[in-house]
Write a protein that holds these residues in place. Sequence first.
Motif, PDB file in Angstrom:
ATOM      1  N   ALA A 195      13.377  47.022 112.997  1.00 46.04           N
ATOM      2  CA  ALA A 195      15.340  47.788 112.478  1.00 46.04           C
ATOM      3  C   ALA A 195      15.626  46.611 112.781  1.00 46.04           C
ATOM      4  O   ALA A 195      16.627  46.108 111.890  1.00 46.04           O
ATOM      5  CB  ALA A 195      14.941  48.578 113.809  1.00 46.04           C
ATOM      6  N   VAL A 196      14.943  45.540 113.706  1.00 48.06           N
ATOM      7  CA  VAL A 196      16.216  43.742 113.024  1.00 48.06           C
ATOM      8  C   VAL A 196      16.184  43.720 112.182  1.00 48.06           C
ATOM      9  O   VAL A 196      17.179  43.270 111.773  1.00 48.06           O
ATOM     10  CB  VAL A 196      15.636  43.177 114.793  1.00 48.06           C
ATOM     11  CG1 VAL A 196      16.721  41.910 114.638  1.00 48.06           C
ATOM     12  CG2 VAL A 196      15.889  43.650 115.851  1.00 48.06           C
TER      13      VAL A 196
ATOM     14  N   HIS B 178      25.180  45.216 109.623  1.00 41.61           N
ATOM     15  CA  HIS B 178      24.837  43.439 110.793  1.00 41.61           C
ATOM     16  C   HIS B 178      24.407  42.373 110.353  1.00 41.61           C
ATOM     17  O   HIS B 178      23.577  41.910 109.627  1.00 41.61           O
ATOM     18  CB  HIS B 178      23.684  43.779 111.813  1.00 41.61           C
ATOM     19  CG  HIS B 178      24.088  45.019 112.441  1.00 41.61           C
ATOM     20  ND1 HIS B 178      24.576  45.534 113.258  1.00 41.61           N
ATOM     21  CD2 HIS B 178      22.895  46.282 112.686  1.00 41.61           C
ATOM     22  CE1 HIS B 178      24.249  46.482 114.179  1.00 41.61           C
ATOM     23  NE2 HIS B 178      23.525  47.228 113.646  1.00 41.61           N
ATOM     24  N   GLY B 179      25.636  42.608 109.384  1.00 43.64           N
ATOM     25  CA  GLY B 179      25.681  41.348 108.491  1.00 43.64           C
ATOM     26  C   GLY B 179      24.978  41.283 107.066  1.00 43.64           C
ATOM     27  O   GLY B 179      25.806  39.908 106.061  1.00 43.64           O
TER      28      GLY B 179
ATOM     29  N   ARG C 160      15.976  35.381 116.183  1.00 42.88           N
ATOM     30  CA  ARG C 160      17.128  35.400 117.337  1.00 42.88           C
ATOM     31  C   ARG C 160      16.823  36.144 117.756  1.00 42.88           C
ATOM     32  O   ARG C 160      17.367  36.438 119.142  1.00 42.88           O
ATOM     33  CB  ARG C 160      18.231  35.264 116.952  1.00 42.88           C
ATOM     34  CG  ARG C 160      19.127  34.289 116.519  1.00 42.88           C
ATOM     35  CD  ARG C 160      20.405  34.238 115.650  1.00 42.88           C
ATOM     36  NE  ARG C 160      20.275  34.915 114.643  1.00 42.88           N
ATOM     37  CZ  ARG C 160      21.044  36.158 114.559  1.00 42.88           C
ATOM     38  NH1 ARG C 160      21.953  36.176 115.785  1.00 42.88           N
ATOM     39  NH2 ARG C 160      21.143  36.888 113.892  1.00 42.88           N
ATOM     40  N   HIS C 161      15.253  37.080 117.852  1.00 42.13           N
ATOM     41  CA  HIS C 161      14.714  38.976 118.405  1.00 42.13           C
ATOM     42  C   HIS C 161      14.109  37.969 119.238  1.00 42.13           C
ATOM     43  O   HIS C 161      13.396  36.829 119.607  1.00 42.13           O
ATOM     44  CB  HIS C 161      14.914  39.459 117.635  1.00 42.13           C
ATOM     45  CG  HIS C 161      14.163  41.208 118.489  1.00 42.13           C
ATOM     46  ND1 HIS C 161      15.412  41.394 118.905  1.00 42.13           N
ATOM     47  CD2 HIS C 161      12.775  40.687 117.786  1.00 42.13           C
ATOM     48  CE1 HIS C 161      14.203  42.533 119.112  1.00 42.13           C
ATOM     49  NE2 HIS C 161      12.514  42.443 119.073  1.00 42.13           N
TER      50      HIS C 161
ATOM     51  N   ALA D 117      19.479  47.420 113.144  1.00 38.75           N
ATOM     52  CA  ALA D 117      19.591  47.117 114.492  1.00 38.75           C
ATOM     53  C   ALA D 117      19.916  44.991 115.038  1.00 38.75           C
ATOM     54  O   ALA D 117      19.127  44.665 114.431  1.00 38.75           O
ATOM     55  CB  ALA D 117      18.521  47.257 115.905  1.00 38.75           C
ATOM     56  N   GLU D 118      20.642  44.894 116.114  1.00 41.71           N
ATOM     57  CA  GLU D 118      21.474  43.860 116.247  1.00 41.71           C
ATOM     58  C   GLU D 118      19.834  42.835 117.386  1.00 41.71           C
ATOM     59  O   GLU D 118      19.397  43.639 117.240  1.00 41.71           O
ATOM     60  CB  GLU D 118      22.168  43.526 117.405  1.00 41.71           C
ATOM     61  CG  GLU D 118      23.913  43.451 116.750  1.00 41.71           C
ATOM     62  CD  GLU D 118      24.254  43.012 115.090  1.00 41.71           C
ATOM     63  OE1 GLU D 118      23.840  42.368 115.653  1.00 41.71           O
ATOM     64  OE2 GLU D 118      24.772  42.282 115.353  1.00 41.71           O
ATOM     65  N   PRO D 119      20.129  42.103 116.939  1.00 43.66           N
ATOM     66  CA  PRO D 119      18.346  41.184 118.009  1.00 43.66           C
ATOM     67  C   PRO D 119      18.608  41.354 119.123  1.00 43.66           C
ATOM     68  O   PRO D 119      20.259  41.024 120.184  1.00 43.66           O
ATOM     69  CB  PRO D 119      18.945  39.702 116.947  1.00 43.66           C
ATOM     70  CG  PRO D 119      19.517  39.502 115.725  1.00 43.66           C
ATOM     71  CD  PRO D 119      19.928  41.146 115.924  1.00 43.66           C
TER      72      PRO D 119
END
Length: 229
Positions: free
Chosen positions: A112-113, A48-49, A86-87, A118-120
């Motif tokens: 994980a975020v 993820h980025g 952002r989570h 994992a995504e927020p």
Amino acid sequence: MERREVAAALAYIGRLDPRTIRTDPAEARDQIAQWHELLHDVPFATEHGWDVREAIRAHILDSPYPILPVDVARTWRAYRRDRLARHTDTVPAADPDDPAAWRAELLSARRAVAAGRAEPATHRQLTEGGPHSDVEARLRTLGSAVPPAVRTALAAYRPARAAREAAVAEGLPDALSVRCQWCHAPEGEPCRGRRVGPDGRAQGRARRTTPHPTRVDLAAAERTRRAVR
């Protein structure tokens, strides 16, 4: 990053900035050891980025100085902070009567975020688009977002609006749809009490429940003009 990933990152840096290349084997080993010591907890890439090559390329484009391992580490920490900011914590599936399990699940999700696995969770953010289809259907049935019973109960607390709605229901022109030429109340705002004192100046700014007669006449004329069109 593992040592082989650190070596791959250094090779990539060497292609973009030859100043960092170490030709002596001993110096190359020391360089890999130094970078690994500082970046062993920084991943090479995530789903993820995050990609260490993007961080390296951005630094080389923006800075005239050779990149250091701390530059990569700081970029990674900024990436983690942004994702956590952002989570929004989701409700754990663990039993709320088990504080340890509840806390462990929250921390696991946050890690994980932060690590990019994992995504927020941003389910509380405002989203684009209109109301849900169920809401639209309910509004068509009621005819208004405020049910009639609630509107009646609120009438005593907002007399100006109640008078406006009653006038429109009777087929009279909506006086608040135009600007009042007497008290200069803008469109949508109720009229204000305006008295002229002995000195010729306007006095009093209290809200009026009913609009000024001149405003009613102006609204009627405006409605007629639009109907002619």
